[in-house]
Scaffold this motif. Structure first.
Motif, PDB file in Angstrom:
ATOM      1  N   UNK A 180       0.748  -1.089   0.086  1.00  0.00           N
ATOM      2  CA  UNK A 180      -0.042   0.194   0.115  1.00  0.00           C
ATOM      3  C   UNK A 180       0.830   1.429   0.096  1.00  0.00           C
ATOM      4  N   UNK A 181       2.201   1.117   0.632  1.00  0.00           N
ATOM      5  CA  UNK A 181       3.114   2.190   0.290  1.00  0.00           C
ATOM      6  C   UNK A 181       3.213   2.617  -0.913  1.00  0.00           C
ATOM      7  N   UNK A 182       3.324   1.721  -1.827  1.00  0.00           N
ATOM      8  CA  UNK A 182       3.774   1.847  -3.157  1.00  0.00           C
ATOM      9  C   UNK A 182       2.437   2.156  -4.030  1.00  0.00           C
ATOM     10  N   UNK A 183       1.252   1.784  -3.695  1.00  0.00           N
ATOM     11  CA  UNK A 183      -0.025   1.886  -4.322  1.00  0.00           C
ATOM     12  C   UNK A 183      -0.325   3.350  -4.082  1.00  0.00           C
ATOM     13  N   UNK A 184      -0.052   3.841  -2.681  1.00  0.00           N
ATOM     14  CA  UNK A 184      -0.291   5.506  -2.533  1.00  0.00           C
ATOM     15  C   UNK A 184       0.542   6.163  -3.007  1.00  0.00           C
ATOM     16  N   UNK A 185       1.863   5.843  -3.041  1.00  0.00           N
ATOM     17  CA  UNK A 185       2.951   6.691  -3.486  1.00  0.00           C
ATOM     18  C   UNK A 185       2.782   6.967  -4.995  1.00  0.00           C
ATOM     19  N   UNK A 186       2.213   6.019  -5.763  1.00  0.00           N
ATOM     20  CA  UNK A 186       2.037   6.298  -7.122  1.00  0.00           C
ATOM     21  C   UNK A 186       0.857   7.016  -7.454  1.00  0.00           C
ATOM     22  N   UNK A 187      -0.250   6.863  -6.507  1.00  0.00           N
ATOM     23  CA  UNK A 187      -1.597   7.639  -6.619  1.00  0.00           C
ATOM     24  C   UNK A 187      -1.394   9.091  -6.367  1.00  0.00           C
ATOM     25  N   UNK A 188      -0.412   9.428  -5.356  1.00  0.00           N
ATOM     26  CA  UNK A 188       0.026  10.729  -5.251  1.00  0.00           C
ATOM     27  C   UNK A 188       0.753  11.395  -6.431  1.00  0.00           C
ATOM     28  N   UNK A 189       1.535  10.693  -6.957  1.00  0.00           N
ATOM     29  CA  UNK A 189       2.442  10.849  -8.412  1.00  0.00           C
ATOM     30  C   UNK A 189       1.464  11.092  -9.312  1.00  0.00           C
ATOM     31  N   UNK A 190       0.379  10.484  -9.441  1.00  0.00           N
ATOM     32  CA  UNK A 190      -0.615  10.650 -10.479  1.00  0.00           C
ATOM     33  C   UNK A 190      -1.282  11.835 -10.359  1.00  0.00           C
ATOM     34  N   UNK A 191      -1.942  11.890  -9.115  1.00  0.00           N
ATOM     35  CA  UNK A 191      -2.580  13.600  -8.810  1.00  0.00           C
ATOM     36  C   UNK A 191      -1.717  14.629  -8.863  1.00  0.00           C
ATOM     37  N   UNK A 192      -0.260  14.438  -8.701  1.00  0.00           N
ATOM     38  CA  UNK A 192       0.589  15.629  -9.115  1.00  0.00           C
ATOM     39  C   UNK A 192       0.542  16.062 -10.474  1.00  0.00           C
ATOM     40  N   UNK A 193       0.596  14.918 -11.213  1.00  0.00           N
ATOM     41  CA  UNK A 193       0.701  15.157 -12.678  1.00  0.00           C
ATOM     42  C   UNK A 193      -0.596  15.646 -12.990  1.00  0.00           C
ATOM     43  N   UNK A 194      -1.730  15.233 -12.612  1.00  0.00           N
ATOM     44  CA  UNK A 194      -3.139  15.409 -13.167  1.00  0.00           C
ATOM     45  C   UNK A 194      -3.347  17.016 -12.496  1.00  0.00           C
ATOM     46  N   UNK A 195      -2.716  17.273 -11.476  1.00  0.00           N
ATOM     47  CA  UNK A 195      -2.959  18.556 -10.979  1.00  0.00           C
ATOM     48  C   UNK A 195      -2.149  19.648 -11.856  1.00  0.00           C
TER      49      UNK A 195
END
Length: 412
Positions: A230-245
């Motif tokens: 889940x560390x990897x899952x949420x880490x990649x989720x934050x990355x994707x949110x950064x890119x989308x933002x």
């Protein structure tokens, strides 16, 4: 819990600093800016560029009315030139690029206009489309004049029929609300599709990369599999949110500078706050479900080239969800749509579609969310067991039977 945050931020920071992430974000930002300013770009290159169209009027009657009709339609970039030579000479002018095209006007069997359009290529449908539209309007005017219709009668004839839709249910949505809901559902469908396929594959590849370097053997002994996964899952989720933002900020500022009304543009000007809340809930739960599956399957692969093969079933589930949602936009009350809205793999899109377009009972929404959360917990539990054993398996993963081997390794 400390180790969970270490895995999360390590995944996020490492990917954020990667050259590939920076380059892709810059390229997509430039494309977003270009798309939102497409009308200005086209106008810049088409500035003062007139298309010259030669006209051979065999009737000696239709040239002037056609020219007048084009002026009424404000097609200023088309310049008609009456030509009294032969078709062979006209073709030569087009081939030598003195003209962009030429048109022959003649009578049909009812003494109304017909035309033949000549150009070096007919790929540019803009010119021929404008000419065809103007001729159609001219033909309509001449035909109605022949049968004695007055202009106001013609206008009345082509007026759209009044067709009002009234829903009898107390809380049924209006046509405007349904159109807005469709816009939001489209946005969620494509966002989910991009998030899951792009970033889900990134999670699987991240696990496979670490595994191939044997780093995983050290990590798995110091960090619990659930924390690591889940560390990897949420880490990649934050990355994707950064890119989308970043992309959203570029697109929003560009649209605003062009004086577009953003929310009217995508049809969500007056969407209820509750619908937006459900959009976020189902989006996040859908991402967590699919990301858990991707991470689990990625742990079974020791070579990057095998990642796509193993995650294909999950990708097909996302595609199935996408196509069901497209069908549901036109038939949200279909029994098939109702049933699939309770299946966890489809619920993030299908139940949200029903919420946006119908008056769905509260217990149905609660049941769908509960089933979705329960499925995430179940796959997180099973996935953690497979993950712990899977990261210690090397060699090519060729079948789903390897899951059993991974669980056996975990027990040992």
């Amino acid at each position: 819990m400390n180790k969970f945050w270490i895995v999360l931020w390590h995944t996020y920071i490492t990917k954020l600093k990667a050259k590939s992430f920076i380059v892709i974000t810059l390229i997509v930002s430039l494309l977003t800016f270009a798309v939102t300013n497409l009308n200005h770009i086209i106008n810049f290159f088409n500035k003062d560029e007139k298309k010259i169209i030669g006209v051979i009027d065999q009737t000696e009657m239709f040239y002037e009315p056609l020219k007048t009709q084009l002026a009424k339609n404000r097609d200023r970039n088309l310049e008609l030139k009456l030509f009294h030579g032969t078709e062979k000479e006209a073709k030569q002018k087009v081939k030598s690029e003195k003209w962009d095209a030429f048109l022959t006007l003649a009578y049909d069997d009812k003494q109304l206009p017909k035309a033949t359009y000549y150009a070096n290529t007919i790929a540019d449908s803009d010119i021929s489309g404008k000419l065809e539209q103007a001729l159609q309007q001219l033909k309509t005017a001449l035909a109605t004049a022949k049968i004695g219709l007055k202009p106001e009668q013609v206008t009345q004839l082509y007026e759209p029929v009044p067709f009002q839709k009234i829903a009898l249910e107390k809380n049924a949505k209006t046509e405007a609300e349904l159109n807005q809901a469709r816009g939001l559902v489209y946005a969620l469908v494509f966002a989910m599709y991009m998030f899951v396929l792009m970033y889900g594959s990134m999670i699987a590849s991240e696990v496979a990369t670490e595994k191939s370097s044997r780093v995983m053997e050290i990590l798995i002994s110091s960090v619990s599999p659930v924390q690591q996964m889940f560390g990897k899952i949420i880490g990649v989720a934050l990355l994707s949110l950064t890119q989308f933002s970043i992309l959203f900020a570029v697109g929003f500022s560009s649209l605003k500078s062009n004086e577009y009304e953003l929310f009217k543009l995508i049809g969500i000007a007056h969407i209820p706050a509750s619908t937006l809340v459900y959009a976020v809930i189902f989006f996040l739960l859908g991402y967590l479900l699919y990301a858990t599956l991707f991470a689990t399957l990625g742990s079974m692969v020791s070579r990057l080239e095998d990642v796509q093969m193993v995650v294909t079933p999950v990708t097909l589930l996302v595609l199935a969800s996408f196509f069901i949602a497209m069908f549901g936009l036109d038939s949200p009350e279909s029994p098939f749509i109702t049933v699939t809205s309770f299946i966890p793999f489809f619920a993030p899109l299908i139940m949200f579609l029903r919420i946006g377009m119908l008056d769905v009972a509260g217990w149905e929404i609660a049941l769908s969310i509960a089933l979705l959360i329960g499925t995430i917990v179940f796959f997180a539990y099973i996935g953690a067991k497979i993950y712990r054993g899977g990261v210690l398996m090397y060699g090519r993963s060729t079948s789903w039977k390897d899951m059993k081997k991974a669980i056996e390794l975990t027990k040992k």
